[in-house]
Scaffold this active site. Sequence first.
Site, PDB file in Angstrom:
ATOM      1  N   SER A  15      93.716  16.955 -11.247  1.00 38.28           N
ATOM      2  CA  SER A  15      94.268  15.729 -10.650  1.00 38.28           C
ATOM      3  C   SER A  15      93.277  14.566 -10.743  1.00 38.28           C
ATOM      4  O   SER A  15      92.089  14.705 -10.418  1.00 38.28           O
ATOM      5  CB  SER A  15      94.615  15.981  -9.177  1.00 38.28           C
ATOM      6  OG  SER A  15      94.945  14.744  -8.572  1.00 38.28           O
ATOM      7  N   LYS A  66     106.653  18.754  -3.402  1.00 33.84           N
ATOM      8  CA  LYS A  66     107.232  17.512  -2.880  1.00 33.84           C
ATOM      9  C   LYS A  66     108.483  17.743  -2.029  1.00 33.84           C
ATOM     10  O   LYS A  66     108.725  17.017  -1.069  1.00 33.84           O
ATOM     11  CB  LYS A  66     107.558  16.549  -4.028  1.00 33.84           C
ATOM     12  CG  LYS A  66     106.313  15.999  -4.706  1.00 33.84           C
ATOM     13  CD  LYS A  66     106.660  15.009  -5.796  1.00 33.84           C
ATOM     14  CE  LYS A  66     105.417  14.646  -6.588  1.00 33.84           C
ATOM     15  NZ  LYS A  66     105.671  13.651  -7.626  1.00 33.84           N
ATOM     16  N   ASN A  87     105.996  12.300  -1.620  1.00 34.13           N
ATOM     17  CA  ASN A  87     104.690  12.410  -2.289  1.00 34.13           C
ATOM     18  C   ASN A  87     103.566  11.838  -1.443  1.00 34.13           C
ATOM     19  O   ASN A  87     102.404  11.889  -1.837  1.00 34.13           O
ATOM     20  CB  ASN A  87     104.712  11.741  -3.671  1.00 34.13           C
ATOM     21  CG  ASN A  87     104.546  10.229  -3.600  1.00 34.13           C
ATOM     22  OD1 ASN A  87     104.899   9.610  -2.592  1.00 34.13           O
ATOM     23  ND2 ASN A  87     104.021   9.644  -4.649  1.00 34.13           N
ATOM     24  N   ASP A 102     106.692   7.262  -5.909  1.00 33.55           N
ATOM     25  CA  ASP A 102     106.773   7.499  -7.361  1.00 33.55           C
ATOM     26  C   ASP A 102     107.636   6.456  -8.071  1.00 33.55           C
ATOM     27  O   ASP A 102     107.259   5.922  -9.114  1.00 33.55           O
ATOM     28  CB  ASP A 102     107.348   8.896  -7.645  1.00 33.55           C
ATOM     29  CG  ASP A 102     106.354  10.000  -7.339  1.00 33.55           C
ATOM     30  OD1 ASP A 102     105.141   9.764  -7.499  1.00 33.55           O
ATOM     31  OD2 ASP A 102     106.792  11.094  -6.942  1.00 33.55           O
ATOM     32  N   GLY A 130     113.223  17.141 -10.349  1.00 32.72           N
ATOM     33  CA  GLY A 130     112.577  16.396  -9.273  1.00 32.72           C
ATOM     34  C   GLY A 130     111.985  15.073  -9.742  1.00 32.72           C
ATOM     35  O   GLY A 130     112.063  14.066  -9.025  1.00 32.72           O
ATOM     36  N   ALA A 131     111.397  15.052 -10.920  1.00 35.11           N
ATOM     37  CA  ALA A 131     110.752  13.831 -11.416  1.00 35.11           C
ATOM     38  C   ALA A 131     111.783  12.720 -11.617  1.00 35.11           C
ATOM     39  O   ALA A 131     111.553  11.564 -11.259  1.00 35.11           O
ATOM     40  CB  ALA A 131     110.014  14.127 -12.716  1.00 35.11           C
TER      41      ALA A 131
HETATM   42  P1  ATR Z   1     110.762  18.958 -11.917  1.00 39.97           P
HETATM   43  O1  ATR Z   1     111.340  19.104 -10.568  1.00 39.97           O
HETATM   44  O2  ATR Z   1     109.272  19.121 -11.960  1.00 39.97           O
HETATM   45  O3  ATR Z   1     111.223  17.756 -12.678  1.00 39.97           O
HETATM   46  P2  ATR Z   1     112.673  20.842 -12.878  1.00 39.97           P
HETATM   47  O4  ATR Z   1     113.511  20.680 -11.694  1.00 39.97           O
HETATM   48  O5  ATR Z   1     112.439  22.212 -13.436  1.00 39.97           O
HETATM   49  O6  ATR Z   1     111.219  20.252 -12.709  1.00 39.97           O
HETATM   50  O7  ATR Z   1     113.277  19.893 -13.998  1.00 39.97           O
HETATM   51  C1  ATR Z   1     112.759  19.836 -15.249  1.00 39.97           C
HETATM   52  C2  ATR Z   1     113.623  18.902 -16.081  1.00 39.97           C
HETATM   53  O8  ATR Z   1     113.161  18.930 -17.428  1.00 39.97           O
HETATM   54  C3  ATR Z   1     115.076  19.321 -16.132  1.00 39.97           C
HETATM   55  O9  ATR Z   1     115.850  18.150 -16.286  1.00 39.97           O
HETATM   56  C4  ATR Z   1     115.112  20.187 -17.380  1.00 39.97           C
HETATM   57  O10 ATR Z   1     116.387  20.293 -17.976  1.00 39.97           O
HETATM   58  P3  ATR Z   1     117.431  21.420 -17.447  1.00 39.97           P
HETATM   59  O11 ATR Z   1     117.963  20.917 -16.163  1.00 39.97           O
HETATM   60  O12 ATR Z   1     118.467  21.500 -18.505  1.00 39.97           O
HETATM   61  O13 ATR Z   1     116.629  22.678 -17.304  1.00 39.97           O
HETATM   62  C5  ATR Z   1     114.202  19.386 -18.263  1.00 39.97           C
HETATM   63  N1  ATR Z   1     113.602  20.136 -19.359  1.00 39.97           N
HETATM   64  C6  ATR Z   1     112.615  21.045 -19.307  1.00 39.97           C
HETATM   65  N2  ATR Z   1     112.293  21.485 -20.521  1.00 39.97           N
HETATM   66  C7  ATR Z   1     113.095  20.835 -21.403  1.00 39.97           C
HETATM   67  C8  ATR Z   1     113.238  20.807 -22.824  1.00 39.97           C
HETATM   68  N3  ATR Z   1     112.496  21.588 -23.614  1.00 39.97           N
HETATM   69  N4  ATR Z   1     114.170  19.983 -23.350  1.00 39.97           N
HETATM   70  C9  ATR Z   1     114.931  19.188 -22.566  1.00 39.97           C
HETATM   71  N5  ATR Z   1     114.839  19.167 -21.221  1.00 39.97           N
HETATM   72  C10 ATR Z   1     113.932  19.958 -20.645  1.00 39.97           C
END
Ligand code: ATR
Length: 269
Positions: A15, A66, A87, A102, A130-131
Amino acid sequence: MTDRYAVIGNPIEHSLSPRIHQRFAELTGEDIAYLRLLGSTDDFAGDARHFLDTGGKGLNVTVPFKEQAFTLADDLSTRARRAGAVNTLIVTDQGLRGDNTDGIGLVRDLRDNHGFDFTGRRVLLLGAGGAARGVVRPLLDAGPRHIVIANRTASKADALAARADSARVSARGLDKLEGERFDLIINATAAGLTDALPDIPDTLLAKGGWSYDMMYASEPTAFVRWGRTRGASKALDGLGMLVEQAAESFCLWRGTRPPTGPVIAMLKE
Ligand code: ATR
């Protein structure tokens, strides 16, 4: 006595937040200490409480905590409620307050640091985890004409768009983007964690369009490289967003807004 703050996440060793906040403290003359805390995945609440009960004045919360921080807070800002995630935790006389900086960090970096004018623009937000959830409402408030949320799993994009409850937000699967053009494409997927790209057409950027990767790495990320090779006027990474969200947190804690330009420049070196 020096006030103590920390960032809690898992993993946490890489971080940049301690460097950012120490520099903010120097630039504003605030007397703070800022630590890194490795949160245990089975007892985030216990770890956060321990820090706050032993004199900590506030916490930044990062992946994967978060949503748990959202539950821990006694009261929530509107933007935290809308994001469904926290956050920033602030110790107040009324209890523990949760906020989310964020989305405003992303908007400030694009608009104030880089001069992106959202007015009338078409924005594509890639991802629905989440992002992405944390930034939809602040992006909408910045005034674009339309935001399309596109996700590999279309139903998750639908759900996120429904939460936004605006005629200016729509949703689809990544496979339904052929033939579209956008002025700004923001990557909020986790694909970059494995140096991968979301599966999108090469032709999505309008003339003069920008790309923005919410992730940051010391080398250009896969999505920054995507933007550069698909004709983006600017292909940005998330370093500026990281510093801007930190500045907003610092301001919530200390009541004074630190300058971000020198800190972004320091980290780029
Ligand atoms: P976070 O909360 O950290 O954003 P998450 O809830 O696991 O993590 O979400 C990850 C996001 O990245 C999701 O939108 C995921 O798409 P899916 O909902 O279809 O799983 C997306 N994502 C992760 N790897 C991907 C990839 N290789 N190509 C396209 N989208 C991807």
